[in-house]
Design an enzyme around this catalytic site. Structure first.
Site, short mmCIF file in Angstrom:
data_model
loop_
_atom_site.label_atom_id
_atom_site.label_comp_id
_atom_site.label_asym_id
_atom_site.label_seq_id
_atom_site.Cartn_x
_atom_site.Cartn_y
_atom_site.Cartn_z
N PRO A 1 0.80 -1.21 0.00
CA PRO A 1 0.00 0.00 0.00
C PRO A 1 0.83 1.26 0.00
O PRO A 1 1.71 1.44 0.83
CB PRO A 1 -0.80 -0.10 1.30
CG PRO A 1 -0.15 -1.18 2.10
CD PRO A 1 1.03 -1.67 1.37
N GLU A 2 0.50 2.14 -0.91
CA GLU A 2 0.96 3.51 -0.84
C GLU A 2 -0.26 4.35 -0.46
O GLU A 2 -1.31 3.81 -0.12
CB GLU A 2 1.56 3.95 -2.18
CG GLU A 2 2.82 3.15 -2.52
CD GLU A 2 3.63 3.75 -3.63
OE1 GLU A 2 3.63 4.98 -3.77
OE2 GLU A 2 4.26 3.00 -4.38
#
Length: 270
Positions: free
Chosen positions: A2-3
């Site tokens: 995840p960004e």
DNA sequence: CCAGCCCCCTGAGGGC
DNA sequence: TGCCCTCAGGGGGCTG
């Protein structure tokens, strides 16, 4: 995984199911994350109503009436809603059960993520030194230019520095530098104000577009609603080393910067 | 303060 | 099919 766009997608997926709900109990099957999950998390959280689900950088802040659960998804984590009683598979480490009959389930094979408890999350050790959110006016090209003076490091790790701006991880740093036409290997201090203005615009545009698409699903990302993201269809360079540039046809190059793989087009980026 | 490097951990994918 | 190697979306922490 995840960004920022993936964390924001998760927040949007889970918030409507959490806010206003009371926690009935917390089940921790595996406490060993980046830091151990506090022993008393169940006691702290159970019986409380969840007031607000926020995001700060890549942290999710699940605010209860008294105290806040700080969660980070690390490289391989996700949060999703399941029905209470759904058997837990491998790596499904935590369930936060709600009176609605749903449970927020935390899964993280690599265990680089975190679940911590704080009375003052925005002043927590992990959050206090974070730079501005990229999608606010506190972040712009002038900030990049000013902070980059004297910095000899490459521009790519520079924009991935959380003290400069938060939420720009490897995928979106790679894509933004391509969109701005900047060679990721260049020294941060050697780039002009004008080019940083362009870079900041592209960072904002790409992050916003990725949120619109529900994030990027490379292998396994799912949002809080259990759906994958679709932004990977719009990646120009990330993960495409050796392939043809979608703009000019040149062969995209792989390079290692700050211990992270990077891809760029030798013709479009300089 | 800064740059560079190491590490945490599991799983996927490629080469043989 | 199996084994072994490399690599992965993050980021704290150490060294020089």
């Amino acid at each position: 995984m995840p960004e920022l766009p993936e964390v924001e997608t998760t927040r949007r997926g889970i918030a409507p199911h959490l806010e206003g709900q009371r926690v009935s109990r917390v089940i921790v099957r595996e406490r060993r994350l980046r830091w151990p999950i506090p022993e008393d998390l169940d006691v702290r959280l159970s019986g409380q109503r969840i007031v607000l689900v926020e995001r700060r950088a890549k942290y999710l802040l699940i605010n209860a009436e008294v105290g806040t659960l700080i969660s980070h998804l690390g490289m391989s984590g996700n949060l999703r809603l399941v029905e209470i009683g759904m058997p837990a598979a491998k790596h499904e480490h935590v369930d936060i059960e709600l009176e609605s009959g749903l449970a927020l389930r935390y899964t993280d094979p690599r265990r680089f993520g975190a679940m911590l408890w704080s009375q003052d999350p925005h002043n927590h050790q992990l959050l206090i030194r974070l730079g501005p959110e990229p999608l606010t006016d506190l972040f712009d090209g002038d900030r990049l230019f000013e902070l980059s003076r004297g910095r000899s490091m490459a521009v790519k790790p520079f924009i991935m520095d959380n003290a400069v701006v938060v939420g720009v991880g490897n995928i979106y740093a790679t894509e933004a530098l391509f969109a701005a036409g900047i060679d990721p290997r260049r020294e941060a201090k050697g780039i002009s104000r004008g080019r940083y203005l362009k870079l900041a615009v592209e960072i904002k545009r790409i992050l916003a577009a990725a949120i619109e698409r529900g994030g990027t699903t490379l292998r396994d990302f799912i949002g809080g609603d259990g759906q994958p993201g679709y932004f990977q269809q719009e990646l120009f360079v990330y993960g495409r080393g050796g392939e043809a540039c979608k703009v000019c046809g040149s062969e995209l190059r792989n390079v290692m910067l700050g211990q992270r793989a990077s891809v760029f087009c030798p013709k479009c980026q300089s």
